[in-house]
Design a protein around this motif. Structure first.
Motif, mmCIF file in Angstrom:
data_model
loop_
_atom_site.group_PDB
_atom_site.id
_atom_site.type_symbol
_atom_site.label_atom_id
_atom_site.label_comp_id
_atom_site.label_asym_id
_atom_site.label_seq_id
_atom_site.Cartn_x
_atom_site.Cartn_y
_atom_site.Cartn_z
ATOM 1 N N ARG A 99 1.017 -1.244 -0.007
ATOM 2 C CA ARG A 99 0.036 0.021 -0.049
ATOM 3 C C ARG A 99 0.780 1.394 0.041
ATOM 4 N N GLU A 100 2.073 1.174 0.766
ATOM 5 C CA GLU A 100 2.860 2.244 0.840
ATOM 6 C C GLU A 100 3.405 2.400 -0.819
ATOM 7 N N SER A 138 0.883 4.016 -2.856
ATOM 8 C CA SER A 138 0.467 5.423 -2.844
ATOM 9 C C SER A 138 1.513 6.510 -3.547
ATOM 10 N N THR A 139 2.474 5.935 -3.929
ATOM 11 C CA THR A 139 3.471 6.657 -4.581
ATOM 12 C C THR A 139 3.081 6.931 -6.089
ATOM 13 N N ALA A 150 -2.494 8.046 -9.118
ATOM 14 C CA ALA A 150 -3.842 7.264 -9.075
ATOM 15 C C ALA A 150 -4.554 7.433 -10.444
#
Length: 324
Positions: free
Chosen positions: A298-299, A302-303, A306
């Motif tokens: 997930r980390e 997130s980079t 989207a």
């Protein structure tokens, strides 16, 4: 090292720095796709004409562009490689199988397993370690306990082994010897030479061509277990009789010459609800036999920018009438 140097072109092979990775890898992610995604890249696959029964699609995305597509289908009921890898699934041991046993076996396979029937990557992105990462992640995302794989190419390109597939020993087709004798009887071209054989068929007189094609249909139907099992068992010879000559020749060559490796992947994330979208680098967070490190995935996700809402596909689980 200079590979080629002339007036038109200079080709060099440069040593890759230790530990070097394609800089684009951390911008790539995997998610569910649709048949439209397969249509974008399917012509780059050597089996481009159709997919198996009950296809589900996954796509590999880079900056909003589809660069890879994988297809999962329902498992075949009979596979010799499965009989070696999962001996207790072998059908009709000592003639004890009943209708109930056969039906239960099929229900268990459909509930527990699927088949990775297609995987294709845009040629611009091959050789960078994307394919085996993508395959591992989409196999985890299926939710199935087991994922099966049959591929002749795996004898030459080990990407599936890097993805976690474990393979049985390769063996020749059971129809290899009599298939070679059939080709030698009718054609002078090598059995694997599709173009040469097709040209020979086209050059035959109408009467000889009719007889040759009829013998091809007869040999293929007699030796093909696929044409006499599953949905095809009710067709008799009608499906084979309706095959276009070029497709019949391909099917005959596949029957005689193919020796696909059977591989199986046991999903360490079976029973775990995974995110709808995973970064490609999630593959590197754990070993092949360990569950995904979801916090780290997930980390990493997130980079990555989207995707737009219009880019998110709806699930497509409609069955397909055709088999491989």
């Amino acid at each position: 090292m200079i590979i080629l140097d002339n007036e038109d072109i200079l080709v060099e092979r440069r040593a890759r720095p230790a530990g070097h990775r394609l800089s684009l890898l951390n911008r790539i992610y995997i998610e569910r796709g649709t048949k439209e995604d397969w249509e974008v890249l399917h012509e780059l696959h050597y089996k481009a004409d159709k997919t198996g029964i009950g296809p589900r699609y996954w796509r590999c995305m880079l900056d909003g562009q589809v660069i890879g597509v994988g297809v999962m289908t329902v498992p075949k009921m009979l596979l010799s490689g499965r009989n070696e890898a999962m001996k207790y699934m072998r059908p009709n041991v000592n003639g004890r199988d009943t209708r109930l046993v056969n039906r239960t076996r099929a229900m268990w396979l459909n509930a527990q397993a699927c088949t990775n029937s297609r995987l294709v990557l845009d040629t611009m992105y091959r050789g960078a370690g994307i394919a085996y990462r993508m395959q591992n992640l989409m196999m985890r995302m299926t939710g199935c306990r087991f994922v099966e794989f049959q591929s002749s190419m795996s004898k030459f390109n080990p990407f599936a082994a890097k993805a976690g597939m474990r393979f049985t020993k390769p063996k020749r087709s059971a129809n290899y010897a009599k298939g070679l004798a059939f080709f030698q009887r009718w054609f002078t071209s090598m059995p694997m030479d599709y173009v040469g054989i097709k040209e020979e068929i086209d050059a035959m007189s109408p009467a000889v061509q009719k007889k040759c094609v009829a013998e091809m249909r007869k040999f293929y139907y007699t030796c093909s277990s696929m044409e006499k099992s599953g949905d095809n068992r009710a067709n008799g010879t009608s499906r084979v009789d309706g095959m276009e000559v070029g497709y019949l020749l391909k099917s005959l060559q596949q029957l005689v010459l193919a020796s696909p490796l059977y591989g199986i992947f046991e999903n360490p994330d079976h029973g775990v609800e995974l995110p709808a979208r995973l970064p490609l680098f999630a593959f590197d967070n754990q070993s092949l036999t360990e569950p995904l490190d979801l916090a780290r995935a997930r980390e990493q996700m997130s980079t990555i920018p989207a995707p737009k809402l219009t880019d998110i596909p709806e699930d497509e689980d409609e069955p397909d009438d055709e088999t491989d």
